[in-house]
Design an enzyme around this catalytic site. Structure first.
Site, PDB file in Angstrom:
ATOM      1  CB  SER A 195     -14.089  -8.243 -19.596  1.00  0.00           C
ATOM      2  OG  SER A 195     -15.166  -7.443 -19.228  1.00  0.00           O
ATOM      3  CD  GLU A 236      -7.728 -14.072 -21.911  1.00  0.00           C
ATOM      4  OE1 GLU A 236      -7.435 -15.026 -21.199  1.00  0.00           O
ATOM      5  OE2 GLU A 236      -8.766 -13.403 -21.730  1.00  0.00           O
ATOM      6  CG  HIS A 275     -10.267 -10.029 -22.589  1.00  0.00           C
ATOM      7  ND1 HIS A 275      -9.972 -10.859 -21.529  1.00  0.00           N
ATOM      8  CD2 HIS A 275     -10.737  -8.886 -22.043  1.00  0.00           C
ATOM      9  CE1 HIS A 275     -10.245 -10.230 -20.391  1.00  0.00           C
ATOM     10  NE2 HIS A 275     -10.699  -9.032 -20.678  1.00  0.00           N
ATOM     11  CG  ASN A 300     -10.405 -12.067 -16.193  1.00  0.00           C
ATOM     12  OD1 ASN A 300      -9.402 -11.727 -15.568  1.00  0.00           O
ATOM     13  ND2 ASN A 300     -11.039 -11.258 -17.003  1.00  0.00           N
TER      14      ASN A 300
HETATM   15  P1  NAD Z   1     -16.575   2.681 -20.947  1.00  0.00           P
HETATM   16  O1  NAD Z   1     -17.869   2.847 -20.276  1.00  0.00           O
HETATM   17  O2  NAD Z   1     -15.411   3.450 -20.477  1.00  0.00           O
HETATM   18  O3  NAD Z   1     -16.733   2.966 -22.496  1.00  0.00           O
HETATM   19  C1  NAD Z   1     -17.809   2.521 -23.273  1.00  0.00           C
HETATM   20  C2  NAD Z   1     -17.987   3.511 -24.400  1.00  0.00           C
HETATM   21  O4  NAD Z   1     -18.874   2.979 -25.376  1.00  0.00           O
HETATM   22  C3  NAD Z   1     -18.595   4.843 -23.955  1.00  0.00           C
HETATM   23  O5  NAD Z   1     -17.787   5.885 -24.432  1.00  0.00           O
HETATM   24  C4  NAD Z   1     -19.962   4.867 -24.648  1.00  0.00           C
HETATM   25  O6  NAD Z   1     -20.359   6.163 -25.001  1.00  0.00           O
HETATM   26  C5  NAD Z   1     -19.671   4.027 -25.861  1.00  0.00           C
HETATM   27  N1  NAD Z   1     -20.833   3.445 -26.515  1.00  0.00           N
HETATM   28  C6  NAD Z   1     -21.943   2.952 -25.969  1.00  0.00           C
HETATM   29  N2  NAD Z   1     -22.767   2.507 -26.946  1.00  0.00           N
HETATM   30  C7  NAD Z   1     -22.157   2.714 -28.115  1.00  0.00           C
HETATM   31  C8  NAD Z   1     -22.483   2.476 -29.462  1.00  0.00           C
HETATM   32  N3  NAD Z   1     -23.647   1.941 -29.796  1.00  0.00           N
HETATM   33  N4  NAD Z   1     -21.599   2.803 -30.408  1.00  0.00           N
HETATM   34  C9  NAD Z   1     -20.435   3.361 -30.077  1.00  0.00           C
HETATM   35  N5  NAD Z   1     -20.068   3.619 -28.820  1.00  0.00           N
HETATM   36  C10 NAD Z   1     -20.922   3.301 -27.842  1.00  0.00           C
HETATM   37  O7  NAD Z   1     -16.279   1.107 -20.888  1.00  0.00           O
HETATM   38  P2  NAD Z   1     -14.890   0.350 -20.970  1.00  0.00           P
HETATM   39  O8  NAD Z   1     -14.363   0.146 -19.607  1.00  0.00           O
HETATM   40  O9  NAD Z   1     -14.041   0.966 -21.991  1.00  0.00           O
HETATM   41  O10 NAD Z   1     -15.353  -1.085 -21.471  1.00  0.00           O
HETATM   42  C11 NAD Z   1     -15.686  -1.354 -22.802  1.00  0.00           C
HETATM   43  C12 NAD Z   1     -15.695  -2.841 -23.039  1.00  0.00           C
HETATM   44  O11 NAD Z   1     -14.410  -3.367 -22.717  1.00  0.00           O
HETATM   45  C13 NAD Z   1     -16.669  -3.629 -22.178  1.00  0.00           C
HETATM   46  O12 NAD Z   1     -17.179  -4.694 -22.930  1.00  0.00           O
HETATM   47  C14 NAD Z   1     -15.807  -4.123 -21.038  1.00  0.00           C
HETATM   48  O13 NAD Z   1     -16.331  -5.284 -20.427  1.00  0.00           O
HETATM   49  C15 NAD Z   1     -14.539  -4.419 -21.777  1.00  0.00           C
HETATM   50  N6  NAD Z   1     -13.327  -4.464 -20.949  1.00  0.00           N
HETATM   51  C16 NAD Z   1     -13.124  -3.538 -19.962  1.00  0.00           C
HETATM   52  C17 NAD Z   1     -11.973  -3.589 -19.193  1.00  0.00           C
HETATM   53  C18 NAD Z   1     -11.719  -2.563 -18.122  1.00  0.00           C
HETATM   54  O14 NAD Z   1     -10.899  -2.818 -17.245  1.00  0.00           O
HETATM   55  N7  NAD Z   1     -12.366  -1.429 -18.160  1.00  0.00           N
HETATM   56  C19 NAD Z   1     -11.020  -4.588 -19.436  1.00  0.00           C
HETATM   57  C20 NAD Z   1     -11.240  -5.498 -20.470  1.00  0.00           C
HETATM   58  C21 NAD Z   1     -12.392  -5.432 -21.217  1.00  0.00           C
END
Ligand code: NAD
Length: 715
Positions: free
Chosen positions: A429, A462, A450, A500
């Site tokens: 993000s 995106e 994204h 954003n």
């Molecule tokens: P989250 O913490 O809920 O999930 C991350 C997951 O990745 C966890 O289950 C973790 O165990 C796993 N993980 C960590 N290392 C790993 C690896 N080496 N191999 C496989 N899995 C692994 O996080 P999230 O909120 O889902 O965010 C994930 C990504 O999406 C981030 O880059 C975040 O910036 C982006 N994002 C989040 C949002 C939001 O609102 N939450 C919106 C857009 C983008």
């Protein structure tokens, strides 16, 4: 008898003719200016021919007529209100000429008859509808209502109450509802349609059906007293106003006009409809919603190009089974692309699978999915702790933690598990695609995708093209997003990408307003009245203060000149006080779960006390208009920068992203459409008025140029 580009009139047996809509070279029929003119000519030929005893109206396409040609609206709507009204009133006379034919006619509605399509069908005394077809007047979705006599004839066919309901909701009706409403006379199977319509026409010709009475009823006032009409409108008004909101006045204008027109004959009622149509065509909502429709069409055309240039994603994978990864895997499977879901933690995989199961169960319960289908979808999500089978996937979406080093390591390893050409997409993000790509051996296969949270609900994706990303990888990502039912927008790699990035100056404007003494609840009220689904303080609470603040910092660091740090920053103060928003029950507001488990927002005196410490000069009252200007101008300016830098290719893509990504008020159409509505000269003048607020309010040189030359972002 008549041969045009869209209409032909062919002789049948016994003096009957068939008027057939068959738009040359296209899959659908629509009512553009040419078709309306051909309809006029065809009607004249029929009227002038003494041999014709009846007219069967048909379509040679799968649809009957899908409606007016919306690409023609822009030019029409730039005319003065009175001129628009005169134009539609004149078209109405062409329609009347068909209604006034001395011979009976029957319309065979074989597929969609929407908007102008239904208005045309209602000219005939009789209609037969295939049980697979749908009819309706969806114009309200474009900020309009039917202007070719649709409100008039519908009121007389089905009664005022149902007509108002159809016009105000815009919902299409299936055959049984259309029959019950009296909008069609018979329903039959698609196979038998032509035969049944012809038989009905023959009965009418023989005088066994009183078709003249049906026509006469449409020329007379509605059988309803003025009092009854008034009472009906009073009840409808409250419902309709609540449903469409004050920024989308079409439905309310329509129902008031329909109530008055009910007491008039056809000519008088059409006069009222045309005049009101002129009024509604000049509203901001109509301008914006019509543009949004055209923008959507333009995007669909782009998708077709990407589909040709990309690689179809038959099998996908997701890295990370968290909030985002789980949502992406579920959506992919639901829409038919099987997906492998990898995480490093078994409990996370279990959670991801359980969440998909919960969503699917909901769909089954709502009757949207059969159990067997839900089971098959669930089975198409394969949870795993390693990268088995990744050599057979077409696209992998990475959604692990937001940490540059972690992402680099994970992706560099992933490159060994997939084949060259497999597209690797990061759901980052805030990190730059080029930064993540640095250690990769095949940066051409790497792209940003994204998604927004919650993935199953949010429409926008995106697709970010890094410096080294190949066009083919972009096209593949676009195609995959489309297959997931999303609206992808291709953007260039820059801090905050598009949505954003444009949102950040808006939030900064809020923080500055509060530092200058504004009451944050007053700001929320003003912006919600402007049309945002939630004000900026509430939005921060929903996003999560810590996340919002961090992402805001990362983006602002990319534009230090326009997004400098703000002193006495209320969002940072909230974070410092561990008031993170909804997630811990306290932010700018307090939250308690209601009995259904939904967070309910109430005022938080302690949040006001905290903010008061940031307002050394005390509180100041800001007029709503000033709040709106201070909030919206930086957003327009940032949108202009993004467009000028080529972050997106067109205003259409930029505005679409804002409508779908951040809930930009639909009636205002997106930052650039809003700028057009205000006029660039006005935007620039307002920016200059607020120049003391600094760089976020400084229009670009191009904006000044456009203002001087009276240019617009849209034609
Ligand atoms: P989250 O913490 O809920 O999930 C991350 C997951 O990745 C966890 O289950 C973790 O165990 C796993 N993980 C960590 N290392 C790993 C690896 N080496 N191999 C496989 N899995 C692994 O996080 P999230 O909120 O889902 O965010 C994930 C990504 O999406 C981030 O880059 C975040 O910036 C982006 N994002 C989040 C949002 C939001 O609102 N939450 C919106 C857009 C983008």
């Amino acid at each position: 008898m008549f041969q045009g580009e869209s209409i032909e009139v062919l002789p049948l047996q016994d003096g009957l003719v068939e008027l057939r809509f068959d738009r040359r070279g296209e899959a659908i029929n629509k009512l553009d200016a040419r078709t309306v003119d051909e309809f006029r000519q065809a009607t004249e030929r029929i009227a002038a021919s003494p041999e014709v005893r009846g007219v069967l109206v048909t379509s040679a396409k799968d649809v009957f007529i899908v409606g007016a040609d919306i690409t023609e609206f822009g030019a029409t709507f730039q005319q003065e209100e009175a001129q628009i009204a005169r134009g539609v009133r004149a078209s109405n006379e062409l329609f009347n000429a068909f209604e006034d034919l001395k011979v009976p006619s029957v319309v065979a509605i074989n597929g969609f008859a929407l908007g102008g399509g239904l208005e045309l069908a209602m000219l005939a005394p009789l209609r037969v509808m295939a049980d697979t077809a749908q009819v309706g007047v969806p114009e309200v979705k474009l900020g309009l209502f039917p202007g070719f006599g649709g409100t008039v004839r519908l009121s007389r066919l089905t009664g005022l109450a149902t007509a108002i309901d159809w016009v105000a909701s815009g919902k299409p009706a299936k055959a049984p509802a259309a029959l019950a409403a009296g909008v069609v006379d018979e329903v039959t199977s698609a196979d038998a349609l032509r035969e049944r319509a012809l038989a009905l026409l023959q009965r009418a010709v023989r005088g066994e059906v009183d078709w003249q009475a049906a026509q006469q009823r449409k020329r007379a006032p509605v059988a309803l007293s003025a009092q009854e009409a008034g009472a009906l409108v009073e009840t409808a008004r409250t419902q309709v106003a609540a449903r469409s909101g004050r920024h989308q006045p079409a439905a309310v204008i329509a129902l008031e006009m329909m109530a008055e027109a009910a007491g008039r004959d056809r000519a008088g009622a059409l006069d009222l409809e045309s005049a009101a149509f002129g009024r509604v065509a000049k509203t901001q909502a109509a301008a914006s919603l019509v543009q949004a429709f055209l923008n959507d069409q333009a995007l669909k055309k782009l998708y077709k190009r990407h589909a040709r240039e990309g690689r179809p994603v038959k099998q996908a994978a997701v890295l990370g089974a968290g909030i985002m990864g789980g949502g992406i895997a579920y959506t992919s499977a639901l829409r038919g692309t099987p997906v492998r879901m990898k995480d490093i933690a078994q409990p996370q995989l279990d959670l991801g699978i359980a969440e998909a199961g919960k969503q699917l169960a909901k769909q089954v319960k709502n009757g949207r999915l059969a159990q067997a289908k839900a089971d098959a979808i669930q089975a198409s999500i394969v949870p795993q702790l390693d990268e088995t089978g990744f050599d057979a996937v077409d696209c992998v979406v990475e959604a692990v933690v937001e940490n540059l080093e972690v992402k680099r390591k994970v992706l560099a390893a992933l490159e060994h598990s997939v084949k060259p050409g497999t597209v690797i997409a990061s759901n980052t993000s805030s990190l730059r695609i080029d930064d993540i790509a640095q250690p990769l051996a095949r940066p051409q296969d790497f792209v940003g995708m994204h998604f927004f949270n919650p993935v199953p609900v949010m429409q926008l994706v995106e697709v970010i093209q890094g410096t080294k990303t190949s066009d083919a990888a972009v096209s593949t990502a676009v195609g995959y997003a489309v297959a997931m039912g999303k609206t992808p927008i291709v953007v260039k790699d820059c801090p905050g990408f598009l949505v954003n990035r444009i949102l950040t100056p808006y939030i900064n404007a809020f923080v500055q307003l509060v530092a200058d003494g504004a009451d944050f609840e007053a700001v929320d009220r003003a912006m919600e009245a402007f049309g945002w689904p939630m004000g900026p303080a509430y939005l921060q609470d929903v996003v999560g203060m810590d996340v919002g603040s961090h992402v805001g910092d990362v983006i602002a660091a990319g534009y230090p000149q326009r997004m400098p740090a703000i002193e006495r920053n209320a969002v940072k103060a909230m974070v410092a006080a561990q008031r993170y928003g909804q997630k811990n029950g306290a932010g700018f507001y307090r939250y308690e779960n209601d009995p259904t488990g939904r967070p309910r927002k109430t005022a938080a005196p302690e949040a006001h006390a905290l903010v008061a410490t940031l307002q050394p000069q005390g509180k100041r009252d800001f007029a709503d208009a000033e709040i709106v200007e201070r909030m919206m101008l930086p957003m327009i300016v940032e949108a202009a920068h993004a467009l000028e830098e080529g972050v997106v290719a067109t205003p259409a893509e930029l505005d679409m992203a804002l409508l779908l990504g951040v809930g930009f008020p639909a009636y205002a159409g997106g930052a650039l459409k809003y700028a057009d509505w205000l006029g660039l000269d006005r935007v620039v003048a307002l920016c200059d008025k607020h120049a003391a607020l600094g760089a976020p309010y400084a229009p670009t040189a191009r904006m000044r140029e456009m203002a001087a030359q009276k240019l617009r972002y849209y034609p």
